[in-house]
Motif scaffolding. Structure first.
Motif, PDB file in Angstrom:
ATOM      1  N   PHE A 232       0.833  -1.200   0.000  1.00  0.00           N
ATOM      2  CA  PHE A 232       0.000   0.000   0.000  1.00  0.00           C
ATOM      3  C   PHE A 232       0.867   1.249   0.000  1.00  0.00           C
ATOM      4  CE2 PHE A 232      -2.194  -3.548   1.816  1.00  0.00           C
ATOM      5  CZ  PHE A 232      -3.442  -3.498   1.210  1.00  0.00           C
ATOM      6  N   SER A 233       0.470   2.208  -0.798  1.00  0.00           N
ATOM      7  CA  SER A 233       1.223   3.450  -0.928  1.00  0.00           C
ATOM      8  C   SER A 233       1.095   4.323   0.312  1.00  0.00           C
ATOM      9  CB  SER A 233       0.700   4.222  -2.141  1.00  0.00           C
ATOM     10  OG  SER A 233       1.343   5.471  -2.248  1.00  0.00           O
ATOM     11  N   ASN A 234       2.168   5.054   0.597  1.00  0.00           N
ATOM     12  CA  ASN A 234       2.068   6.129   1.590  1.00  0.00           C
ATOM     13  C   ASN A 234       1.905   7.485   0.917  1.00  0.00           C
ATOM     14  OD1 ASN A 234       2.391   4.623   4.039  1.00  0.00           O
ATOM     15  ND2 ASN A 234       4.539   4.315   3.442  1.00  0.00           N
ATOM     16  N   TYR A 235       2.015   7.511  -0.411  1.00  0.00           N
ATOM     17  CA  TYR A 235       1.948   8.770  -1.164  1.00  0.00           C
ATOM     18  C   TYR A 235       0.583   8.965  -1.827  1.00  0.00           C
ATOM     19  CZ  TYR A 235       6.994   9.973  -1.152  1.00  0.00           C
ATOM     20  OH  TYR A 235       8.263  10.357  -0.810  1.00  0.00           O
ATOM     21  N   PHE A 236      -0.019   7.882  -2.304  1.00  0.00           N
ATOM     22  CA  PHE A 236      -1.241   7.998  -3.100  1.00  0.00           C
ATOM     23  C   PHE A 236      -2.390   7.293  -2.383  1.00  0.00           C
ATOM     24  CE2 PHE A 236       2.381   8.070  -6.021  1.00  0.00           C
ATOM     25  CZ  PHE A 236       2.159   9.272  -6.667  1.00  0.00           C
ATOM     26  N   ALA A 237      -3.522   7.978  -2.301  1.00  0.00           N
ATOM     27  CA  ALA A 237      -4.690   7.424  -1.628  1.00  0.00           C
ATOM     28  C   ALA A 237      -5.343   6.352  -2.511  1.00  0.00           C
ATOM     29  CB  ALA A 237      -5.687   8.531  -1.319  1.00  0.00           C
ATOM     30  N   ILE A 238      -6.208   5.546  -1.907  1.00  0.00           N
ATOM     31  CA  ILE A 238      -6.903   4.483  -2.651  1.00  0.00           C
ATOM     32  C   ILE A 238      -7.778   5.105  -3.733  1.00  0.00           C
ATOM     33  CG2 ILE A 238      -8.499   2.533  -2.510  1.00  0.00           C
ATOM     34  CD1 ILE A 238      -7.892   2.249   0.394  1.00  0.00           C
TER      35      ILE A 238
ATOM     36  N   TYR B  16       1.472  -1.363   7.367  1.00  0.00           N
ATOM     37  CA  TYR B  16       1.076  -0.864   6.043  1.00  0.00           C
ATOM     38  C   TYR B  16       0.008   0.196   6.211  1.00  0.00           C
ATOM     39  CZ  TYR B  16      -2.909  -4.022   6.690  1.00  0.00           C
ATOM     40  OH  TYR B  16      -4.018  -4.639   7.193  1.00  0.00           O
ATOM     41  N   ASN B  17      -0.137   1.008   5.178  1.00  0.00           N
ATOM     42  CA  ASN B  17      -1.030   2.161   5.215  1.00  0.00           C
ATOM     43  C   ASN B  17      -2.415   1.763   4.714  1.00  0.00           C
ATOM     44  OD1 ASN B  17      -2.363   4.600   4.770  1.00  0.00           O
ATOM     45  ND2 ASN B  17      -0.432   5.667   4.303  1.00  0.00           N
ATOM     46  N   ARG B  18      -3.373   1.743   5.615  1.00  0.00           N
ATOM     47  CA  ARG B  18      -4.715   1.252   5.277  1.00  0.00           C
ATOM     48  C   ARG B  18      -5.464   2.183   4.335  1.00  0.00           C
ATOM     49  NH1 ARG B  18      -6.337  -2.523   9.521  1.00  0.00           N
ATOM     50  NH2 ARG B  18      -8.516  -2.026   9.103  1.00  0.00           N
ATOM     51  N   SER B  19      -4.964   3.418   4.163  1.00  0.00           N
ATOM     52  CA  SER B  19      -5.664   4.305   3.226  1.00  0.00           C
ATOM     53  C   SER B  19      -4.874   4.540   1.949  1.00  0.00           C
ATOM     54  CB  SER B  19      -6.023   5.622   3.908  1.00  0.00           C
ATOM     55  OG  SER B  19      -4.875   6.182   4.503  1.00  0.00           O
ATOM     56  N   GLY B  20      -3.823   3.727   1.746  1.00  0.00           N
ATOM     57  CA  GLY B  20      -2.992   3.915   0.562  1.00  0.00           C
ATOM     58  C   GLY B  20      -3.453   3.085  -0.628  1.00  0.00           C
ATOM     59  N   ARG B  21      -3.047   3.506  -1.830  1.00  0.00           N
ATOM     60  CA  ARG B  21      -3.348   2.780  -3.057  1.00  0.00           C
ATOM     61  C   ARG B  21      -2.716   1.386  -2.960  1.00  0.00           C
ATOM     62  NH1 ARG B  21      -2.788   0.126  -7.813  1.00  0.00           N
ATOM     63  NH2 ARG B  21      -2.082   1.230  -9.688  1.00  0.00           N
TER      64      ARG B  21
END
Ligand code: NAG
Ligand code: NAG
Ligand code: NAG
Length: 578
Positions: free
Chosen positions: A430-436, A463-468
């Protein structure tokens, strides 16, 4: 570039009032220290020339994103109605005010700028270190990459006059410390000088030890008949002086595509001083792999090798951008572009630069090109292995929401009843830069809900639960048989998977063009639709360990090892209405 003259004529007209009052400088980007692996090794020579790029605020990038989804979502009435270059330019060009403010500041400082992009949203200037230090209240210094000894000139901080901050995204390269690009899978020479040609009769048996075009055709139902549309081209990105060798390709085809002309060639386009030496001992493993599994799989599709040199860049990043600019400007741009190079960690690239490059892929998608990237070979750790990380490390550009990220599978015959298994090296997460993005929101939420249902696991919180989420899809990526410098051997990596998936898309596009229909363009809204998902083989097993954990697990539906799964050509054909 044709636009240069008129662009600067208009700049002069707009640059009316000169502001001579001293201005407040505002810190625009900074970092406390160079990242691990780089050390500051002294002042930069005052007279040394720097080439800097200035990314200007684009006037309506959100509007372009709306248009991209309109033309890429099969549910939309505008599906397939890709934009023209002129239409894209209207969204990404800077406003007149931005141009006026920036150009007057540059001319006050006697700096000439030339546009890098067709829309003029990126400018390039050449100034000495001393002037750059003054202009940007910066301290450009020499930094050494300790592992390679390579030196670069960077600053840990730079500032802009207050009125400019809302018009300028970033100056580049300034605070970026990108380690060398990640690519180049390991080549394992075959023990015998030359392998037997696997015929289609001994499938799938031989495919468990080595993967060939015949195996992939069998496994995914990829047609062996020749494409017919010469206008539908498949682009293969090349960097790092990786050269694709014709003799190696011919030998590969002679052995693994006995049914087609073994002298089949590929085209060449170059940028930034790139080339494609045909000295066979300089053949590159990555380039040979990419060409052999596009020419050898996308039968009859014209393939072009696009070779970027490093004239413009000491970090590989401007080559990425320049390649897209080249393609945006090309009226015969390929309908599919596959890239098996990337950065192991998103944070290798400053957020501002990552967003800008990702938006460039958005432009290419809006124009109707499918942009595919290998998801990376570092599992969840970005290649940091077991102990080098706590939080998982997502790769870039694999996390850009406007590209299709391709992970790896293997093990087609390991378990009775299981066809494919995610490869342990397959980067995902999951990305830390781009949202889902919306197109995957439901699928990613379902996967995270499943992880949560497992109770307390070592993966929690890393991991980032709101990342792409990435990858989007996958394809075989282990034991690929290739020929390099006349030698037979095997390679593995998502570098195998991206050309394979790209070949599938190129063949589908060929059929679409032949049927008088538009090509697929940006793939993800289709792939995540229920019709798209039904046309992929869901891979439910495998994991991608790292950071002293198992990483993510394969699961029904989308998962962070193999995405939605691998291609099923006949089903994809039906899903796109052929
Ligand atoms: C095979 O391809 C080469 C290169 O395009 C061409 O010169 C040659 O005529 C082709 N041979 C046959 C038998 O079609
Ligand atoms: C081919 O490349 C090798 C290795 O770089 C070099 O030693 C050799 O001289 C080159 N041959 C020619 C004909 O340029
Ligand atoms: C997680 O992702 C979101 C969406 O891209 C981002 O805004 C946020 O900063 C990320 N969190 C961390 C800790 O990086």
């Amino acid at each position: 570039m044709v636009l240069a003259t008129s662009f600067f004529a208009s700049l002069l007209l707009l640059a009316t009032a000169k502001l001579m009052v001293p201005r407040t400088m505002v810190v625009h980007e900074s970092r406390a220290a160079p990242p691990q692996g780089f050390v500051q090794s002294g002042a930069a020579p005052a007279e040394q020339q720097l080439t800097l790029r200035i990314a200007l605020k684009q006037n309506n990038i959100a509007g372009l994103e709306t248009e991209l989804y309109k033309v890429s979502d099969p549910a939309s009435e505008f599906y397939g109605q890709h934009l023209t270059l002129e239409e894209v330019t209207e969204f990404v060009k800077p406003t007149d005010e931005t141009l006026a403010v920036v150009s007057s500041w540059l001319s006050e400082n006697n700096i000439d700028a030339k546009p890098v992009t067709p829309a003029g949203d990126m400018l390039e200037i050449k100034i000495p270190v001393s002037q750059a230090d003054n202009l940007l209240s910066a301290e450009f210094s020499v930094f050494t990459h300790t592992k390679t000894g390579k030196t670069i000139i960077r600053t840990l901080q730079y500032s802009l006059p207050a009125p400019l901050t809302q018009h300028v995204e970033f100056f580049h390269p300034t605070t970026i410390f990108a380690p060398p690009l990640d690519a180049i899978p390991k080549f394992v020479p075959a023990s015998s000088a030359k392998r037997a040609t696997p015929g289609s009769d001994d499938l799938p048996g031989s495919c468990t030890s080595t993967m060939t075009p015949a195996c992939l055709q069998e496994l995914y139902g990829i047609p062996t008949t020749s494409a017919t549309q010469k206008s539908n081209r498949l682009g293969v990105a090349g960097f790092l002086d990786q050269f694709a060798n014709q003799e190696d390709l011919t030998e590969f085809l002679t052995n693994f595509r006995t049914d087609i002309n073994s002298s089949t060639t590929f085209g060449l386009e170059t940028l930034d001083g790139g080339s494609n030496s045909q000295n066979r001992s300089q053949a590159g493993v990555e380039a040979d792999l990419d060409i052999q599994y596009t020419v050898g799989l996308a039968t009859g599709v014209p393939v072009i090798f696009i070779s970027a040199g490093d004239d413009n860049s000491d970090d590989g990043l401007d080559g990425f951008l320049d390649m897209i600019v080249l393609l945006i400007n090309d009226p015969n741009r390929p309908s599919v572009l596959t890239t098996s190079y990337g950065f192991q960690a998103e944070t290798d690239i400053p957020l501002s630069v990552a967003i800008n490059l990702c938006n460039t892929y958005m432009q290419l998608g809006a124009l109707g090109t499918s942009v595919l990237f290998a998801s990376g070979d570092g599992g969840v750790s970005g290649g940091q292995g077991e102990d080098g990380c706590g939080d998982y490390i997502p790769a870039f550009p694999a996390t850009c929401p406007f590209i299709t990220s391709v992970g790896s599978t293997g093990g087609i015959n390991q378990n009775p009843g299981i066809n494919e298994v995610g490869s342990s090296f397959s980067s995902g997460g999951f990305s830390n830069y781009f949202a889902i993005p919306d197109y995957q929101a439901a699928d990613v939420a379902a996967y995270i809900a499943w992880l949560d249902s497992l109770g307390t696991i070592p993966e929690d919180g890393r991991y980032n639960r709101s990342g792409r989420g990435f990858p989007d899809v996958s394809a075989q990526g282990e034991n690929f048989e290739i020929v390099v410098d006349g030698q037979f051997g095997t390679v593995e990596g998502t570098s195998c998977s991206s050309p394979t998936f790209a070949s599938v898309i190129a063949l589908l596009n060929d059929e679409l063009v032949a049927a008088g229909k538009p090509v697929l363009g940006f793939l993800n809204p289709f792939l995540y639709s229920s019709a798209g998902q039904a046309a992929l083989n869901d891979v439910m097993f495998g994991d991608n360990p790292g950071c002293a954990t198992d990483g993510f697990f394969g699961h029904e539906g989308w998962d962070a090892v193999t995405g939605l799964g691998t291609p099923n050509y006949p089903a994809l054909r039906t899903a796109i209405g052929l």
